[in-house]
Design an enzyme around this catalytic site. Structure first.
Site, PDB file in Angstrom:
ATOM      1  N   ARG A 151     -11.351   1.455  13.283  1.00 40.77           N
ATOM      2  CA  ARG A 151     -10.628   2.713  13.462  1.00 40.77           C
ATOM      3  C   ARG A 151     -10.322   3.403  12.140  1.00 40.77           C
ATOM      4  NH1 ARG A 151      -8.182  -0.543  17.428  1.00 40.77           N
ATOM      5  NH2 ARG A 151      -6.770  -1.308  15.844  1.00 40.77           N
ATOM      6  N   ILE A 152      -9.752   2.658  11.188  1.00 37.83           N
ATOM      7  CA  ILE A 152      -9.339   3.279   9.926  1.00 37.83           C
ATOM      8  C   ILE A 152     -10.551   3.666   9.095  1.00 37.83           C
ATOM      9  CG2 ILE A 152      -8.058   2.916   7.785  1.00 37.83           C
ATOM     10  CD1 ILE A 152      -6.203   1.035   9.374  1.00 37.83           C
ATOM     11  N   ASP A 171     -20.643  -2.729   7.550  1.00 40.74           N
ATOM     12  CA  ASP A 171     -19.896  -3.441   8.581  1.00 40.74           C
ATOM     13  C   ASP A 171     -20.907  -4.341   9.265  1.00 40.74           C
ATOM     14  OD1 ASP A 171     -18.842  -4.017  11.339  1.00 40.74           O
ATOM     15  OD2 ASP A 171     -17.147  -2.840  10.608  1.00 40.74           O
ATOM     16  N   ARG A 233      -5.652  -5.219   2.761  1.00 41.70           N
ATOM     17  CA  ARG A 233      -4.983  -6.507   2.592  1.00 41.70           C
ATOM     18  C   ARG A 233      -5.164  -6.973   1.158  1.00 41.70           C
ATOM     19  NH1 ARG A 233      -2.964  -5.350   6.565  1.00 41.70           N
ATOM     20  NH2 ARG A 233      -2.767  -6.445   8.570  1.00 41.70           N
ATOM     21  N   ASP A 257      -2.489  -0.607  -2.875  1.00 38.55           N
ATOM     22  CA  ASP A 257      -1.269  -0.473  -2.088  1.00 38.55           C
ATOM     23  C   ASP A 257      -0.821  -1.819  -1.534  1.00 38.55           C
ATOM     24  OD1 ASP A 257       0.791   1.096  -0.747  1.00 38.55           O
ATOM     25  OD2 ASP A 257      -0.294   0.673   1.121  1.00 38.55           O
ATOM     26  N   GLU A 262       3.422 -10.517  -1.614  1.00 33.28           N
ATOM     27  CA  GLU A 262       4.352  -9.387  -1.585  1.00 33.28           C
ATOM     28  C   GLU A 262       5.761  -9.872  -1.273  1.00 33.28           C
ATOM     29  OE1 GLU A 262       2.954  -6.348   1.051  1.00 33.28           O
ATOM     30  OE2 GLU A 262       1.049  -6.091  -0.003  1.00 33.28           O
ATOM     31  N   HIS A 280       2.897  -0.960  -0.844  1.00 37.20           N
ATOM     32  CA  HIS A 280       2.524  -1.113   0.563  1.00 37.20           C
ATOM     33  C   HIS A 280       3.062   0.049   1.402  1.00 37.20           C
ATOM     34  CE1 HIS A 280       1.267  -4.398   3.614  1.00 37.20           C
ATOM     35  NE2 HIS A 280       0.991  -3.187   4.078  1.00 37.20           N
ATOM     36  N   LEU A 281       2.564   1.232   1.099  1.00 41.16           N
ATOM     37  CA  LEU A 281       3.036   2.448   1.770  1.00 41.16           C
ATOM     38  C   LEU A 281       2.046   3.001   2.784  1.00 41.16           C
ATOM     39  CD1 LEU A 281       4.509   4.384  -1.303  1.00 41.16           C
ATOM     40  CD2 LEU A 281       5.708   2.858   0.283  1.00 41.16           C
ATOM     41  N   GLY A 282       0.957   2.282   3.057  1.00 45.11           N
ATOM     42  CA  GLY A 282      -0.087   2.824   3.918  1.00 45.11           C
ATOM     43  C   GLY A 282       0.411   3.332   5.254  1.00 45.11           C
ATOM     44  N   ALA A 283       1.336   2.616   5.868  1.00 44.88           N
ATOM     45  CA  ALA A 283       1.856   3.022   7.179  1.00 44.88           C
ATOM     46  C   ALA A 283       3.226   3.674   7.078  1.00 44.88           C
ATOM     47  CB  ALA A 283       1.935   1.806   8.099  1.00 44.88           C
TER      48      ALA A 283
END
Length: 540
Positions: A151-152, A171, A233, A257, A262, A280-283
């Protein structure tokens, strides 16, 4: 009255939903750990969390009440899923909630690298006006490599094309037809794309196959000045290789990120020129957090009130009686998926499942999922008997299922054919005796082989001495052959054949090269399957 524990800060819309639902009580207890966390989990029927809390086996020790854990987000790395399964706790996630936010953050990081946004801003903070020091580069006309076209990855590809970029994608399940429909160029390996791309971004889970995907060896293969981004990740890029790449000029920039451990507040990369790092701001957008909170609360409420399970990453949505009836077939379906994925080894666009005999009269939808879980296990994070068929179809892979009540040579059997990238392979399995899974068919050749552990599978000409040559090489290398099966074309010697050996030890690359030097062998692979009696976590 069902009690729900909120372990991390979630969007107010999620709390409002809890407040408005009859039969639900909830409490907010954040930053729990150790004994306080363990005791709290045993006071509630369900819990929702983000990444701030780590659920370990110790967290669940002695737990007799908790029934469901929901991660408001995609990754469930902070939840020990086998431990939860052993306690009968369903683990669910919200896989689609942060897709757009993560894709956008990927692009924000890429643009920040290209235009030196962070250091240029800092220069103004420090009272300097130095335009020449921050000459940038445009992304239009450049080539971006995307590893992982879920998806991403597909959202990133869409935005890259809008920026007039050429997209190269890797992929393991991407086929040429799918690549053409997405307007991307498909490559066979990550290393193949490295000399041709200006930017690299990864959107895969952290698995043994993806850990250290970019390491010291890859630095010699990259196009000089490659800029790399990781919002997926920590650990997918080798940290030391990134430092060396910047120091030598092999890499033109690094944007991170996510980190292997962490929270991460101390890294040499943070102070190096050509980097842009975020915590870690992706979401971390209001929209994404609202969506995952509301979706997560719905998952909890629906499960606690009705027993509905969606987006589970560890258990099947089956009642105990049905699960027991299908357990053996779930096992062989899962093992067949693992086998054909490794034996095919390329992009797949079609899967055909055939159920024959008594099993054909069962509800085989869960068996479809078990097979798909095995097929996707090394590629997709948390593929299981609940979500794997959906994940398969999301990747554009067509699944067809057929049933034939005629028994044939076995009371029940499952046969599968997978195709793509100009290649097809097939395999069949049955359960013998007391839950003994056996491989009974491979690429049209009938045989009977173990379906567990380490297998050496080789296609060859059916000529004298071939088995002796293979056995001698393994013997000279100290590798024991536990079992051997051979299937051949027709009844006369001289045709094509296939062999499957069960091995007790590792097979070094040097031994594989020696085996492939045998003239009669046309193809050979090592296939890794679960040990005898070992079941996936969702069947435990």
């Amino acid at each position: 009255m069902h009690r729900i524990l909120v372990l991390d800060d979630i969007a107010q819309e999620g709390l409002d939903l809890l407040e408005a639902t009859d039969g639900i009580e909830y409490e907010i207890r954040t930053k729990l750990k150790g004994e306080e966390l363990r005791q709290s989990l045993n006071e509630f029927d369900g819990a929702i969390l983000r990444s701030g809390v780590k659920i370990t086996p110790e967290s669940l020790e002695g737990n007799t009440r908790m029934r469901a854990l929901v991660r408001a987000g995609v990754g469930t790395d902070n939840i020990d899923k086998p431990a939860a399964t052993r306690r009968g706790i369903v683990v669910m996630n919200t896989p689609a909630g942060n897709t757009v936010s993560t894709a956008e953050h990927t692009f924000a990081m890429m643009l920040a690298l290209s235009r030196n946004i962070a250091p240029a801003h800092q220069s103004l903070v420090e009272g300097r006006w130095d335009r020449k020091a921050y000459m940038g580069t445009q992304v239009a006309g450049k080539t971006i490599g995307i590893v992982g076209m879920g998806r991403i990855g597909r959202e990133v590809a869409s935005r890259a094309r809008a920026f007039d970029m050429t997209v190269v994608a890797y992929d393991p399940f991407l086929t040429d037809d799918q690549a053409e429909s997405l307007n991307v160029k498909r490559v066979e390996t990550v290393d193949e794309m490295l000399p041709m791309i200006d930017y690299l971004t990864v959107h895969t889970p952290l698995t043994p196959e993806t850990k250290g995907l970019i390491g010291m060896d890859q630095l010699d293969k990259v196009k000089p000045g490659l800029r790399v981004i990781n919002v997926a990740r920590g650990g997918i890029y080798d940290h030391d290789a990134l430092v060396k790449g910047l120091e030598t000029g092999k890499l033109g920039g690094v944007a991170l990120d996510v980190y292997e451990n962490e929270p991460c507040t101390d890294s040499p990369l943070f102070k190096m020129p050509g980097t842009c790092c975020t915590p870690h701001l992706g979401a971390s957008t209001e929209e994404a957090q609202t969506q995952v909170a509301v979706e997560g609360i719905h998952l909890l409420i629906n499960y606690l009130k009705t027993g509905e399970i969606r987006h589970s990453v560890n258990v099947a949505s089956l009642d105990p009686k049905t699960l027991e009836e299908l357990r053996s077939y779930l096992n062989i379906a899962h093992r067949l998926g693992l086998l054909v994925n490794q034996w095919h080894g390329g992009g797949i666009d079609h899967v055909r499942l055939l159920y024959r005999g008594a099993v054909a009269g069962k509800d085989t939808r869960v068996l479809n999922n078990a097979f798909c879980a095995g097929l996707l296990e090394r590629v997709v994070e948390d593929a299981n008997v609940i979500n794997s068929e959906m994940l398969l179809r999301e990747r554009g892979i067509e699944l067809t299922v057929e049933h034939n009540s005629d028994q044939g040579a076995f009371t029940s059997s499952i046969t599968v054919e997978v195709s793509g990238s100009g290649k097809s392979v097939s395999a069949g399995a049955a359960v013998l005796g007391h839950e003994m899974p056996r491989l009974i068919l491979l690429d049209g050749y009938r045989l009977e082989s173990f379906l567990d552990g380490r297998l050496f599978v080789f296609s060859h000409k059916d000529v004298p001495g071939i088995i002796g040559s293979v056995g001698t090489i393994f013997g000279n290398s100290g590798i024991n052959i536990a079992q051997m099966a051979v299937g051949r074309e027709g009844n006369a010697a001289g045709g094509d054949a296939i062999g499957v050996l069960s091995l007790d030890g590792d097979v070094p690359e040097s031994v594989m090269k020696e085996l492939m030097s045998i003239d009669a062998i046309t193809q050979a692979k090592i296939i890794e399957l679960p040990a005898a009696g070992e079941l996936p976590a969702w069947m435990s």
